[in-house]
Scaffold this motif. Structure first.
Motif, PDB file in Angstrom:
ATOM      1  N   ASN A 155      41.053  41.818  52.489  1.00 32.39           N
ATOM      2  CA  ASN A 155      40.338  42.680  53.438  1.00 32.39           C
ATOM      3  C   ASN A 155      40.473  44.146  53.051  1.00 32.39           C
ATOM      4  O   ASN A 155      39.485  44.893  53.096  1.00 32.39           O
ATOM      5  CB  ASN A 155      40.843  42.450  54.867  1.00 32.39           C
ATOM      6  CG  ASN A 155      40.400  41.117  55.417  1.00 32.39           C
ATOM      7  OD1 ASN A 155      39.386  40.559  55.010  1.00 32.39           O
ATOM      8  ND2 ASN A 155      41.176  40.578  56.345  1.00 32.39           N
ATOM      9  N   ALA A 156      41.663  44.578  52.682  1.00 28.56           N
ATOM     10  CA  ALA A 156      41.874  45.972  52.273  1.00 28.56           C
ATOM     11  C   ALA A 156      41.105  46.274  50.985  1.00 28.56           C
ATOM     12  O   ALA A 156      40.480  47.338  50.857  1.00 28.56           O
ATOM     13  CB  ALA A 156      43.360  46.244  52.080  1.00 28.56           C
TER      14      ALA A 156
ATOM     15  N   SER B  36      45.069  39.751  54.182  1.00 33.05           N
ATOM     16  CA  SER B  36      45.145  41.195  54.425  1.00 33.05           C
ATOM     17  C   SER B  36      44.874  41.987  53.143  1.00 33.05           C
ATOM     18  O   SER B  36      44.265  43.059  53.192  1.00 33.05           O
ATOM     19  CB  SER B  36      46.507  41.578  54.998  1.00 33.05           C
ATOM     20  OG  SER B  36      47.540  41.247  54.082  1.00 33.05           O
ATOM     21  N   GLU B  37      45.304  41.459  52.004  1.00 31.96           N
ATOM     22  CA  GLU B  37      45.053  42.128  50.722  1.00 31.96           C
ATOM     23  C   GLU B  37      43.564  42.128  50.405  1.00 31.96           C
ATOM     24  O   GLU B  37      43.007  43.147  49.997  1.00 31.96           O
ATOM     25  CB  GLU B  37      45.806  41.420  49.587  1.00 31.96           C
ATOM     26  CG  GLU B  37      47.298  41.543  49.664  1.00 31.96           C
ATOM     27  CD  GLU B  37      48.019  40.643  48.689  1.00 31.96           C
ATOM     28  OE1 GLU B  37      49.165  40.977  48.335  1.00 31.96           O
ATOM     29  OE2 GLU B  37      47.465  39.594  48.273  1.00 31.96           O
TER      30      GLU B  37
END
Length: 171
Positions: A14-15, A11-12
């Motif tokens: 991707n952000a 998730s990190e």
């Protein structure tokens, strides 16, 4: 001590990619490959350079585009994260913010210089150069206290002025 360099959670990453892709024409695979190369070089002596073509920048402002095109040197600082290799899960993350990816050159450099804040992806910068070693000493204390350390610059792009004496940061 074994350091983990920029092993972002999915998730990190991707952000992070979503933010970077708004400023640069780069695929997620290209960005990941850049981090992989830096990860492989983490314990290598010397100062490996990482560059990308100047045309990777996505202009959003005509006046800045002119300064970007005319600049002698362009520096880009990509965020990084350091952690100790351990079985501890769910560590809290501390952020250290730098100002900008300062670069100097007296001649025009055709490629963009890519690095990380305080050049901590380079062993020689972490261990031998006094200024960056001081930052790493602070980071080691945080790592040994059980934190992950996220490093980024307020301004991700630094563009030298025509005379090479000062920069024009771009957030």
């Amino acid at each position: 001590m074994q350091y983990l360099f920029s092993e972002f959670r999915a998730s990190e990453f991707n952000a992070l990619y979503q933010e970077i892709s708004q400023v640069f024409k780069i695929s997620k695979d290209q960005l990941n490959a850049l981090y992989l190369i830096m990860r492989e070089e983490l314990e290598r002596e010397g100062y490996p350079e990482h560059t990308l073509s100047r045309n990777i920048f996505l202009p959003s402002d005509e006046s800045f585009q002119k300064r970007y095109d005319d600049a002698l040197v362009i520096g880009v600082g990509i965020p990084s994260i350091l952690d100790l290799d351990s079985d501890v899960k769910g560590k809290k993350t501390v952020v250290i913010l730098g100002q900008d990816p300062l670069r100097r050159s007296e001649a025009r450099v055709e490629e963009i210089s890519i690095g990380t804040p305080y050049a901590l992806h380079l062993k020689n910068c972490r261990e031998k150069l006094r200024n960056t070693r001081l930052y790493f000493d602070l980071i080691k204390v945080l790592l040994e206290s059980g934190y992950r350390v996220y490093l980024t610059d307020v301004f991700k792009v630094w563009v030298s002025s025509l005379n090479g004496q000062s920069g024009i940061p771009l957030s």
